[in-house]
Design an enzyme around this catalytic site. Structure first.
Site, PDB file in Angstrom:
ATOM      1  CG  ASP A  24      -6.182   4.512   2.224  1.00 34.98           C
ATOM      2  OD1 ASP A  24      -6.781   3.210   2.920  1.00 34.98           O
ATOM      3  OD2 ASP A  24      -5.952   4.852   0.880  1.00 34.98           O
ATOM      4  CD  GLU A  72      -1.934   4.449  -1.768  1.00 26.91           C
ATOM      5  OE1 GLU A  72      -2.753   4.858  -1.439  1.00 26.91           O
ATOM      6  OE2 GLU A  72      -1.802   4.355  -3.087  1.00 26.91           O
ATOM      7  CE  LYS A 129      -7.150   2.318  -0.626  1.00 27.60           C
ATOM      8  NZ  LYS A 129      -6.836   2.897  -0.906  1.00 27.60           N
ATOM      9  CE  LYS A 132      -3.124   6.433  -5.830  1.00 31.16           C
ATOM     10  NZ  LYS A 132      -1.593   6.341  -3.908  1.00 31.16           N
ATOM     11  CB  VAL A 157      -7.707  10.833   4.018  1.00 27.92           C
ATOM     12  CG1 VAL A 157      -7.947  11.911   5.344  1.00 27.92           C
ATOM     13  CG2 VAL A 157      -6.164   9.677   5.153  1.00 27.92           C
ATOM     14  CB  THR A 158      -6.713  12.563   0.056  1.00 23.98           C
ATOM     15  OG1 THR A 158      -6.548  11.987  -1.091  1.00 23.98           O
ATOM     16  CG2 THR A 158      -5.928  12.276   0.874  1.00 23.98           C
ATOM     17  CB  CYS A 162      -8.340   6.596  -1.490  1.00 27.19           C
ATOM     18  SG  CYS A 162      -6.154   6.211  -1.918  1.00 27.19           S
ATOM     19  CD  GLN A 202     -24.350  14.066 -13.367  1.00 31.38           C
ATOM     20  OE1 GLN A 202     -25.528  14.688 -13.859  1.00 31.38           O
ATOM     21  NE2 GLN A 202     -23.291  14.936 -12.361  1.00 31.38           N
TER      22      GLN A 202
HETATM   23  N1  TIU Z   1      -5.291   7.128   0.257  1.00 33.31           N
HETATM   24  C1  TIU Z   1      -5.079   8.083  -0.422  1.00 33.31           C
HETATM   25  O1  TIU Z   1      -6.126   9.084  -0.622  1.00 33.31           O
HETATM   26  N2  TIU Z   1      -3.791   7.952  -1.029  1.00 33.31           N
HETATM   27  C2  TIU Z   1      -3.728   8.895  -1.959  1.00 33.31           C
HETATM   28  O2  TIU Z   1      -2.312   8.505  -2.391  1.00 33.31           O
HETATM   29  N3  TIU Z   1      -4.429  10.046  -1.500  1.00 33.31           N
HETATM   30  C3  TIU Z   1      -3.379  11.261  -2.028  1.00 33.31           C
HETATM   31  O3  TIU Z   1      -3.772  12.616  -1.785  1.00 33.31           O
HETATM   32  N4  TIU Z   1      -2.289  11.558  -2.776  1.00 33.31           N
END
Ligand code: TIU
Length: 223
Positions: A24, A72, A129, A132, A157-158, A162, A202
């Site tokens: 993403d 996304e 997709k 997430k 990210v993030t 995701c 772990q």
């Molecule tokens: N790609 C992804 O992480 N989508 C999110 O909505 N991330 C947020 O941190 N909001």
């Protein structure tokens, strides 16, 4: 076999059975006026990882490894966007509304594209997709299995949303996953650190983490 100094222990992979997965890296998250900012986030933090991501992507391409980009994205009619996702909270603009980069989080809109610096090349896989995670409601698992992929190296990210969700989905499907620490970012630095810690805790319960220099060094040494 390439062995990367990672945490909590070395991550070994065969290049032919390993894919680079870039989660993403879209204008919607990295630039002002997109989905990330609509949720109240300062998006300026995320751009810092782009140079490191570019170095890894270039090295991966040079070796001819499989590259997967995810986005996304929702269909223009929002039929794949659960009302719970669109209606949640009190954002300035919602998924499907029009912002300065087109409709928020909608496939085909300018804001939904991967940033130019990491743009997919011909032959690379681009997975849209609705969730997430990169495996939910996508053909990703099928495609990877048919290509003989068993190991995944993650950037993007993030970190705690995701990236972590996709790593957990991949781990449950039997993939060995490495997250490159300086090639992922969050709107919340403390969440990035916590996600990295919980992924590798772990005995690598979800996967391994390493600085990208360790991967690049190991790849160069194996040539
Ligand atoms: N790609 C992804 O992480 N989508 C999110 O909505 N991330 C947020 O941190 N909001």
């Amino acid at each position: 076999m390439i062995e990367v100094a990672a945490t909590p222990f070395a991550y070994a992979f065969e290049p032919a059975s390993t894919a680079l997965v870039i989660i993403d890296m879209q204008r919607d998250f990295v630039e002002p006026g997109g989905f990330g900012e609509s949720l109240g986030n300062d998006v300026s933090r995320l751009g810092a990882i782009v140079p490191a991501c570019r170095r890894v992507l270039a090295a991966w391409r040079e070796r001819g490894g499989l590259v997967v980009h995810t986005r996304e994205a929702h269909r223009p009619d929002l039929s794949d966007c659960p009302p719970a996702k669109r209606d949640r909270g009190n954002p300035k603009v919602r998924i499907g509304d029009t912002g300065p980069m087109g409709r928020i989080l909608v496939a085909g809109e300018p804001g939904n594209q991967i940033i130019d610096a990491l743009a997919p090349e011909l032959g690379e896989l681009v997975i849209d997709k609705p969730g997430k995670g990169a495996f939910y409601a996508t053909p990703l698992d099928d495609v990877l299995r048919k290509a003989g992929i068993t190991h995944l190296v993650f950037m993007g990210v993030t970190t705690e949303v995701c990236v972590q969700t996709s790593m957990r989905e991949a781990n449950d499907r039997g993939y060995d996953c490495l997250l490159l620490e300086d090639c992922t970012e969050s709107y919340f630095p403390e969440f990035k650190s916590a996600a990295i810690e919980m992924i590798r805790a772990q005995g690598a319960i979800v996967g391994w983490t390493a600085p990208s220099a360790q991967l690049l060094g190991a790849m160069a040494a194996s040539r």
